[in-house]
Design a protein around this motif. Structure first.
Motif, PDB file in Angstrom:
ATOM      1  N   PRO A 197       0.794  -1.239   0.000  1.00  0.00           N
ATOM      2  CA  PRO A 197       0.000   0.000   0.000  1.00  0.00           C
ATOM      3  C   PRO A 197       0.821   1.281   0.000  1.00  0.00           C
ATOM      4  CG  PRO A 197      -0.097  -1.095   2.146  1.00  0.00           C
ATOM      5  CD  PRO A 197       0.557  -2.060   1.206  1.00  0.00           C
ATOM      6  N   ASN A 198       2.070   1.227   0.464  1.00  0.00           N
ATOM      7  CA  ASN A 198       2.884   2.444   0.523  1.00  0.00           C
ATOM      8  C   ASN A 198       3.827   2.580  -0.670  1.00  0.00           C
ATOM      9  OD1 ASN A 198       4.429   0.212   1.531  1.00  0.00           O
ATOM     10  ND2 ASN A 198       5.927   1.648   2.373  1.00  0.00           N
ATOM     11  N   ILE A 199       3.734   1.668  -1.638  1.00  0.00           N
ATOM     12  CA  ILE A 199       4.652   1.690  -2.773  1.00  0.00           C
ATOM     13  C   ILE A 199       3.865   1.802  -4.082  1.00  0.00           C
ATOM     14  CG2 ILE A 199       6.412   0.435  -4.070  1.00  0.00           C
ATOM     15  CD1 ILE A 199       7.288  -0.887  -1.481  1.00  0.00           C
ATOM     16  N   THR A 200       4.194   2.815  -4.869  1.00  0.00           N
ATOM     17  CA  THR A 200       3.617   2.992  -6.195  1.00  0.00           C
ATOM     18  C   THR A 200       4.739   2.905  -7.222  1.00  0.00           C
ATOM     19  OG1 THR A 200       1.860   4.441  -5.375  1.00  0.00           O
ATOM     20  CG2 THR A 200       2.373   4.556  -7.728  1.00  0.00           C
ATOM     21  N   ILE A 201       4.566   2.060  -8.220  1.00  0.00           N
ATOM     22  CA  ILE A 201       5.539   1.951  -9.309  1.00  0.00           C
ATOM     23  C   ILE A 201       4.833   2.308 -10.611  1.00  0.00           C
ATOM     24  CG2 ILE A 201       7.065   0.421 -10.608  1.00  0.00           C
ATOM     25  CD1 ILE A 201       7.448  -1.213  -8.073  1.00  0.00           C
ATOM     26  N   ARG A 202       5.412   3.282 -11.324  1.00  0.00           N
ATOM     27  CA  ARG A 202       4.820   3.706 -12.590  1.00  0.00           C
ATOM     28  C   ARG A 202       5.877   3.724 -13.685  1.00  0.00           C
ATOM     29  NH1 ARG A 202       1.128   8.880 -11.544  1.00  0.00           N
ATOM     30  NH2 ARG A 202       0.827   8.560 -13.788  1.00  0.00           N
ATOM     31  N   VAL A 203       5.454   3.378 -14.880  1.00  0.00           N
ATOM     32  CA  VAL A 203       6.355   3.238 -16.014  1.00  0.00           C
ATOM     33  C   VAL A 203       6.189   4.421 -16.973  1.00  0.00           C
ATOM     34  CG1 VAL A 203       6.973   1.823 -18.017  1.00  0.00           C
ATOM     35  CG2 VAL A 203       6.307   0.725 -15.849  1.00  0.00           C
ATOM     36  N   VAL A 204       7.332   4.970 -17.406  1.00  0.00           N
ATOM     37  CA  VAL A 204       7.350   5.964 -18.476  1.00  0.00           C
ATOM     38  C   VAL A 204       7.698   5.218 -19.766  1.00  0.00           C
ATOM     39  CG1 VAL A 204       8.367   8.103 -19.348  1.00  0.00           C
ATOM     40  CG2 VAL A 204       8.102   7.761 -16.875  1.00  0.00           C
ATOM     41  N   PRO A 205       6.710   4.934 -20.622  1.00  0.00           N
ATOM     42  CA  PRO A 205       6.981   4.131 -21.817  1.00  0.00           C
ATOM     43  C   PRO A 205       7.752   4.923 -22.876  1.00  0.00           C
ATOM     44  CG  PRO A 205       4.719   4.886 -21.842  1.00  0.00           C
ATOM     45  CD  PRO A 205       5.287   5.318 -20.522  1.00  0.00           C
ATOM     46  N   THR A 206       8.485   4.213 -23.714  1.00  0.00           N
ATOM     47  CA  THR A 206       9.240   4.884 -24.773  1.00  0.00           C
ATOM     48  C   THR A 206       8.311   5.588 -25.745  1.00  0.00           C
ATOM     49  OG1 THR A 206       9.265   2.816 -26.023  1.00  0.00           O
ATOM     50  CG2 THR A 206      11.177   3.289 -24.645  1.00  0.00           C
ATOM     51  N   SER A 207       7.059   5.156 -25.806  1.00  0.00           N
ATOM     52  CA  SER A 207       6.101   5.785 -26.714  1.00  0.00           C
ATOM     53  C   SER A 207       5.839   7.245 -26.371  1.00  0.00           C
ATOM     54  CB  SER A 207       4.779   5.012 -26.705  1.00  0.00           C
ATOM     55  OG  SER A 207       4.216   4.989 -25.404  1.00  0.00           O
ATOM     56  N   LEU A 257       6.422  14.098 -14.763  1.00  0.00           N
ATOM     57  CA  LEU A 257       6.474  12.642 -14.879  1.00  0.00           C
ATOM     58  C   LEU A 257       5.145  12.011 -14.469  1.00  0.00           C
ATOM     59  CD1 LEU A 257      10.057  12.024 -13.433  1.00  0.00           C
ATOM     60  CD2 LEU A 257       9.307  11.564 -15.778  1.00  0.00           C
ATOM     61  N   THR A 258       4.531  12.569 -13.443  1.00  0.00           N
ATOM     62  CA  THR A 258       3.234  12.061 -12.995  1.00  0.00           C
ATOM     63  C   THR A 258       2.194  12.161 -14.109  1.00  0.00           C
ATOM     64  OG1 THR A 258       3.723  12.679 -10.699  1.00  0.00           O
ATOM     65  CG2 THR A 258       1.416  12.337 -11.275  1.00  0.00           C
ATOM     66  N   ALA A 259       2.291  13.220 -14.898  1.00  0.00           N
ATOM     67  CA  ALA A 259       1.349  13.413 -15.994  1.00  0.00           C
ATOM     68  C   ALA A 259       1.658  12.517 -17.190  1.00  0.00           C
ATOM     69  CB  ALA A 259       1.357  14.878 -16.432  1.00  0.00           C
ATOM     70  N   GLN A 260       2.939  12.200 -17.401  1.00  0.00           N
ATOM     71  CA  GLN A 260       3.343  11.472 -18.608  1.00  0.00           C
ATOM     72  C   GLN A 260       3.369   9.955 -18.436  1.00  0.00           C
ATOM     73  OE1 GLN A 260       7.121  13.520 -19.376  1.00  0.00           O
ATOM     74  NE2 GLN A 260       6.185  14.507 -21.160  1.00  0.00           N
ATOM     75  N   ALA A 261       3.570   9.483 -17.214  1.00  0.00           N
ATOM     76  CA  ALA A 261       3.717   8.039 -16.990  1.00  0.00           C
ATOM     77  C   ALA A 261       2.374   7.316 -17.065  1.00  0.00           C
ATOM     78  CB  ALA A 261       4.362   7.793 -15.624  1.00  0.00           C
ATOM     79  N   LEU A 262       2.442   6.011 -17.300  1.00  0.00           N
ATOM     80  CA  LEU A 262       1.257   5.174 -17.200  1.00  0.00           C
ATOM     81  C   LEU A 262       0.740   5.210 -15.769  1.00  0.00           C
ATOM     82  CD1 LEU A 262       2.466   2.005 -19.177  1.00  0.00           C
ATOM     83  CD2 LEU A 262       1.069   3.900 -20.041  1.00  0.00           C
ATOM     84  N   ASP A 266      -2.017   0.317 -15.054  1.00  0.00           N
ATOM     85  CA  ASP A 266      -1.458   0.044 -16.382  1.00  0.00           C
ATOM     86  C   ASP A 266       0.035  -0.268 -16.302  1.00  0.00           C
ATOM     87  OD1 ASP A 266      -3.929   0.445 -17.477  1.00  0.00           O
ATOM     88  OD2 ASP A 266      -3.522   2.487 -18.186  1.00  0.00           O
ATOM     89  N   SER A 267       0.726   0.331 -15.337  1.00  0.00           N
ATOM     90  CA  SER A 267       2.159   0.058 -15.181  1.00  0.00           C
ATOM     91  C   SER A 267       2.398  -1.386 -14.748  1.00  0.00           C
ATOM     92  CB  SER A 267       2.762   1.026 -14.158  1.00  0.00           C
ATOM     93  OG  SER A 267       2.747   2.352 -14.637  1.00  0.00           O
ATOM     94  N   LYS A 268       1.577  -1.875 -13.824  1.00  0.00           N
ATOM     95  CA  LYS A 268       1.708  -3.278 -13.406  1.00  0.00           C
ATOM     96  C   LYS A 268       1.469  -4.208 -14.590  1.00  0.00           C
ATOM     97  CE  LYS A 268       0.089  -2.459  -8.665  1.00  0.00           C
ATOM     98  NZ  LYS A 268      -1.024  -2.694  -7.704  1.00  0.00           N
ATOM     99  N   GLN A 269       0.451  -3.889 -15.373  1.00  0.00           N
ATOM    100  CA  GLN A 269       0.155  -4.725 -16.539  1.00  0.00           C
ATOM    101  C   GLN A 269       1.283  -4.630 -17.561  1.00  0.00           C
ATOM    102  OE1 GLN A 269      -2.643  -6.807 -16.725  1.00  0.00           O
ATOM    103  NE2 GLN A 269      -1.283  -7.657 -18.308  1.00  0.00           N
ATOM    104  N   PHE A 270       1.850  -3.457 -17.719  1.00  0.00           N
ATOM    105  CA  PHE A 270       2.963  -3.264 -18.656  1.00  0.00           C
ATOM    106  C   PHE A 270       4.136  -4.164 -18.277  1.00  0.00           C
ATOM    107  CE2 PHE A 270       6.766  -1.342 -20.356  1.00  0.00           C
ATOM    108  CZ  PHE A 270       6.394  -0.829 -21.583  1.00  0.00           C
ATOM    109  N   ILE A 271       4.484  -4.187 -16.987  1.00  0.00           N
ATOM    110  CA  ILE A 271       5.606  -5.013 -16.530  1.00  0.00           C
ATOM    111  C   ILE A 271       5.282  -6.497 -16.703  1.00  0.00           C
ATOM    112  CG2 ILE A 271       7.055  -5.628 -14.558  1.00  0.00           C
ATOM    113  CD1 ILE A 271       6.601  -2.782 -13.497  1.00  0.00           C
ATOM    114  N   THR A 272       4.060  -6.883 -16.376  1.00  0.00           N
ATOM    115  CA  THR A 272       3.634  -8.273 -16.533  1.00  0.00           C
ATOM    116  C   THR A 272       3.734  -8.703 -17.990  1.00  0.00           C
ATOM    117  OG1 THR A 272       2.107  -8.059 -14.674  1.00  0.00           O
ATOM    118  CG2 THR A 272       1.750  -9.903 -16.173  1.00  0.00           C
ATOM    119  N   ASP A 273       3.255  -7.863 -18.902  1.00  0.00           N
ATOM    120  CA  ASP A 273       3.307  -8.181 -20.330  1.00  0.00           C
ATOM    121  C   ASP A 273       4.747  -8.224 -20.829  1.00  0.00           C
ATOM    122  OD1 ASP A 273       0.564  -8.228 -20.318  1.00  0.00           O
ATOM    123  OD2 ASP A 273       0.330  -6.221 -21.208  1.00  0.00           O
TER     124      ASP A 273
END
Length: 290
Positions: A197-207, A257-262, A266-273
């Motif tokens: 609950p205290n950890i958020t991971i977000r991905v900045v895709p190359t797109s 970055l908050t505005a641009q990242a997934l 969606d970030s969790k799904q991105f890493i899973t995929d």
């Protein structure tokens, strides 16, 4: 209004004085009794509140029997104690036994981290950490010692009071640091951390293309009773920034970055995929752990 810490340098000195007292098994009241000082005078020095007088440091160090090179190293911390910012070299860390980043991470109330090239140190698996360090051309000293210290830093993630916002560029997730099994293990480790609950991971895709974090990786650490600090790691030095204008610039990057990242889901799904795409034959045990 609460008392505020002074500078990174002053807080660094306070940590070293606390460590020395702990070695003597002395608390604040015992030190105050021996120096005939009010306890608040000791605690203010520990936390660099209202500044620190050189002569007071000398008295404490002398009382604890610290002499020679070790004493000189402590006195050196008093130099430019009110100057904002700090440049810390590997030689400084070895000579003065400094753990500035580790101490700040443990004291923080929130940590915003952006990484363009590497998994953040406190989120690395042991194998990923070792592979990274083995790739360094400038690492000096005991490799296992470095790995053990890095692994110890992971303990900070267990402090539920600290809010972690971690932003990773897609390149970080794709960069191979030792083969499919190692990388799959590391990515699954991120997914397991991301459910806390205290950890958020977000991905900045190359797109996204050119993003607001192209200036480089950094950490922004906020504190309950201290001014914020930005940490930047380079090959030669570690930078600690605390000037309000510098902090404001990095907060702007955080907002961008908050505005641009997934988003988080969606970030969790991105890493899973990505694991399925890059490492389809990864160990099933790792998958079951997630």
């Amino acid at each position: 209004m609460h008392d505020r810490y002074s500078t990174v340098r002053g807080r660094q000195l306070g940590v070293r004085l606390r460590e020395l007292m702990a070695e003597h098994h002395w608390g604040v009241r015992e030190m105050a009794r021996r120096l005939d000082w009010p306890p608040t005078r000791i605690s203010n020095m520990f936390y660099a509140r209202r500044g620190t007088k050189y002569i007071d440091v000398v008295k404490m160090v002398t009382l604890m029997g610290v002499v020679g090179e070790e004493a000189d190293e402590i006195y050196a911390l008093c130099e430019d104690i009110d100057k904002l910012g700090l440049v810390e070299s590997p030689l400084d860390r070895r000579r003065r036994r400094l753990r500035t980043l580790e101490n700040f991470e443990a004291e923080a109330s929130s940590i915003f981290a952006f990484q363009m090239n590497l998994i953040p140190g406190f989120m690395q698996t042991e194998r990923y950490c070792r592979a990274q360090m083995e790739s360094s051309v400038n690492l000096q000293g005991d490799l296992e010692g470095y790995v053990n210290r890095r692994m110890k830093r992971r303990d900070v993630l267990d402090q539920s009071r600290i809010k972690f916002e971690i932003f990773l560029h897609e390149f970080v997730l794709r960069l191979d640091f030792g083969g499919p099994d190692l990388m799959a293990e590391q990515l699954y480790h991120l997914l397991r951390l991301a459910v806390r609950p205290n950890i958020t991971i977000r991905v900045v895709p190359t797109s996204v293309g050119c993003h607001v974090g192209v200036g480089g990786s950094f950490k922004l650490l906020d504190f309950e009773e201290a001014d914020p600090v930005v940490y930047i790691d380079t090959e030669a030095v570690n930078l600690f920034l605390e000037d309000p204008e510098e902090i404001s610039m990095y907060r702007n990057v955080c907002r961008g970055l908050t505005a641009q990242a997934l988003n988080e889901t969606d970030s969790k799904q991105f890493i899973t995929d990505l694991v399925a795409e890059l490492y389809p034959d990864s160990d099933e045990d790792l998958q079951l752990q997630f």
